[in-house]
Design an enzyme around this catalytic site. Structure first.
Site, mmCIF file in Angstrom:
data_model
loop_
_atom_site.group_PDB
_atom_site.id
_atom_site.type_symbol
_atom_site.label_atom_id
_atom_site.label_comp_id
_atom_site.label_asym_id
_atom_site.label_seq_id
_atom_site.Cartn_x
_atom_site.Cartn_y
_atom_site.Cartn_z
ATOM 1 N N HIS A 15 1.007 -1.130 -0.044
ATOM 2 C CA HIS A 15 -0.101 -0.060 0.022
ATOM 3 C C HIS A 15 0.986 1.353 -0.044
ATOM 4 O O HIS A 15 1.465 1.569 0.846
ATOM 5 C CB HIS A 15 -1.012 -0.149 1.237
ATOM 6 C CG HIS A 15 -1.866 -1.116 1.165
ATOM 7 N ND1 HIS A 15 -2.519 -1.912 2.380
ATOM 8 C CD2 HIS A 15 -2.530 -1.825 0.062
ATOM 9 C CE1 HIS A 15 -3.228 -2.700 2.091
ATOM 10 N NE2 HIS A 15 -3.336 -2.830 0.562
ATOM 11 N N GLU A 64 1.178 -4.293 11.519
ATOM 12 C CA GLU A 64 0.529 -2.991 11.441
ATOM 13 C C GLU A 64 1.014 -1.945 12.638
ATOM 14 O O GLU A 64 1.609 -2.349 13.726
ATOM 15 C CB GLU A 64 -0.783 -3.070 11.791
ATOM 16 C CG GLU A 64 -1.607 -4.221 10.711
ATOM 17 C CD GLU A 64 -1.993 -3.438 9.653
ATOM 18 O OE1 GLU A 64 -1.773 -2.181 9.213
ATOM 19 O OE2 GLU A 64 -2.767 -4.078 8.613
ATOM 20 N N GLU A 96 1.521 4.206 3.060
ATOM 21 C CA GLU A 96 1.749 3.386 4.372
ATOM 22 C C GLU A 96 3.236 3.431 4.637
ATOM 23 O O GLU A 96 4.012 2.639 4.522
ATOM 24 C CB GLU A 96 1.284 2.058 4.517
ATOM 25 C CG GLU A 96 -0.114 2.227 4.480
ATOM 26 C CD GLU A 96 -0.802 0.639 4.636
ATOM 27 O OE1 GLU A 96 -1.964 0.486 4.522
ATOM 28 O OE2 GLU A 96 -0.092 -0.293 4.663
ATOM 29 N N HIS A 118 2.862 -2.786 7.319
ATOM 30 C CA HIS A 118 1.877 -1.918 6.933
ATOM 31 C C HIS A 118 1.803 -0.883 7.966
ATOM 32 O O HIS A 118 2.650 -0.948 8.783
ATOM 33 C CB HIS A 118 0.409 -2.722 6.748
ATOM 34 C CG HIS A 118 0.392 -3.682 5.783
ATOM 35 N ND1 HIS A 118 -0.601 -3.410 4.724
ATOM 36 C CD2 HIS A 118 0.910 -4.962 5.697
ATOM 37 C CE1 HIS A 118 -0.314 -4.540 3.845
ATOM 38 N NE2 HIS A 118 0.315 -5.425 4.342
#
Length: 411
Positions: free
Chosen positions: A119, A296, A122, A216
């Site tokens: 992504h 994350e 990010e 991420h």
């Protein structure tokens, strides 16, 4: 803007801030610390130069096994200890056509696969990855030396180079979320994902795939945490152990935000795509690997701050400090805003915790933690599995237990 309130009603909100412009040059306002494709290339150039000066101590390779749909390079780095010379790599020998054939992994080692920026927006993922890479090229840190001896690190710094260069937040050049295409990637539309999948499956077929970690960033939940998979009890204990070790090595890691549920393996996002196509889930189904995670981290802060114990330096001379782990930043639990060094520290913790799990960390923090021994930590993990916390799966509960909550700050 507007957000949905209770009962579906709309609630308005407004974000305001002031900035004094000094000079006529162009200004940008960033959601987080920027890290574009050129920043990545510049960092890798510097890293390669540093590694070249230490080429007698370890192996460092930088290769391009594939290109993106728009022709941008997909880079793969290899970092490991010397074991008798090069065995080939992600790219074909002799300057031929790029190849995604997984080379033979030396005996006694396993592959630790890391990737970031599927992504594009990010950016914390890149800083975490940079922390891993800076750590792995340390020459005098015994933990880095042990990591290179134990693992072959395969690193993809930028999965989605088209999206990053085009300024996208989550998509590639076709408007696709590449992290939903690992089940059946195509050479025409997702060549980056196809190349990564072929490499990972190649190492799995050798029985040498040890870790797969995809980095991420998360805009809602605070802190750093893992998304894993719902596993049978013995394997689930290992994921709990790794998560708990991260709380001992990273002040910002939040165990209570981790998720190992079946629901999180198959939920559908706003675009209607299922997580079954993510790297974490699709590659788990293809390999059965236990240590396969999405990492994350919040863009700005944590919810809590762990008390990180001092590392046990054993019998090493008091006067020798080269490469030693630093003392904890603070013993307070109040969260602090994330900066680039904090993100990089999260990356180091991912590797150091793997060494703890393997029982080969020469400067482990476990002896100075409330657990004192790794066996006590494992006993705790089994108890965690047999309690009733929602971070673990209904499948695990049916097969022998679930998990317990808490803030991941020690017991």
């Amino acid at each position: 803007g507007a957000a949905a309130g209770a009962g579906g009603a709309k609630k308005s909100y407004r974000l305001q801030f002031r900035h004094t412009f000094e000079g006529a040059e162009e200004h940008f306002f960033a959601f987080c610390y920027p890290h574009n494709a050129q920043d990545c290339r510049d960092f890798l150039d510097r890293l390669e130069q540093s590694a070249a000066r230490l080429s007698d101590k370890f192996e460092f390779r930088r290769e391009t096994p594939a290109t993106s749909r728009l022709g941008r390079p997909l880079e793969v780095l290899t970092i490991t200890s010397r074991d008798g010379g090069r065995r080939g790599g992600a790219a074909a020998a002799g300057g031929g056509s790029p190849s995604t054939t997984a080379e033979e992994v030396p005996r006694g080692k396993s592959v630790f696969f890391l990737s970031a920026r599927v992504h594009p927006g990010e950016t914390p993922a890149s800083f975490i990855l940079n922390g891993v890479l800076n750590f792995l090229v340390r020459s005098s840190d015994r933990r880095a030396q042990e990591a290179r001896q134990r693992f072959v690190f395969k690193v993809v710094p930028m999965i989605n180079p088209d999206g990053v260069d085009l300024g996208h937040y989550r998509q590639n050049s076709l408007g696709q979320n590449l992290n939903r295409h690992y089940e059946a990637p195509s050479q025409e539309e997702q060549p980056e994902i196809l190349a990564i999948k072929e490499l990972v499956l190649g190492y799995a077929r050798q029985g040498r795939l040890g870790f797969y970690v995809d980095l991420h960033a998360h805009a809602n939940k605070k802190g750093t945490f893992l998304f894993g998979n719902a596993l049978p009890p013995e394997a689930q204990v290992e994921t709990i152990l790794y998560s708990k070790l991260l709380t001992l090595n990273c002040p910002h890691f939040d165990l209570s935000n981790c998720n190992f549920t079946e629901k999180n393996m198959c939920s559908t996002d706003k675009e209607g795509s299922t997580k079954e196509g993510s790297g974490r889930v699709a590659l788990f189904k293809a390999t059965g690997l236990t240590h396969i995670y999405t990492v994350e981290t919040n863009y700005s802060t944590s919810r809590i701050r762990n008390i990180v114990p001092e590392a046990d330096l054993g019998r090493e001379a008091v006067g020798s400090t080269a490469g030693r782990p630093v003392s904890p930043m603070s013993k307070a639990r109040a969260p602090v805003p994330f900066d680039i060094p904090a993100f990089e520290g999260m990356g180091r913790a991912l590797v150091v915790s793997a060494l703890d799990l393997e029982g080969v960390n020469p400067w482990s923090r476990v002896p100075n933690s409330p657990f004192r021994t790794f066996q006590a930590l494992r006993t705790w993990a089994n108890s965690f599995l047999n309690s009733s916390d929602p971070v673990l799966s209904t499948r695990s509960r049916r097969q022998g237990g679930s998990g317990a909550g808490g803030e991941g700050t020690g017991v």
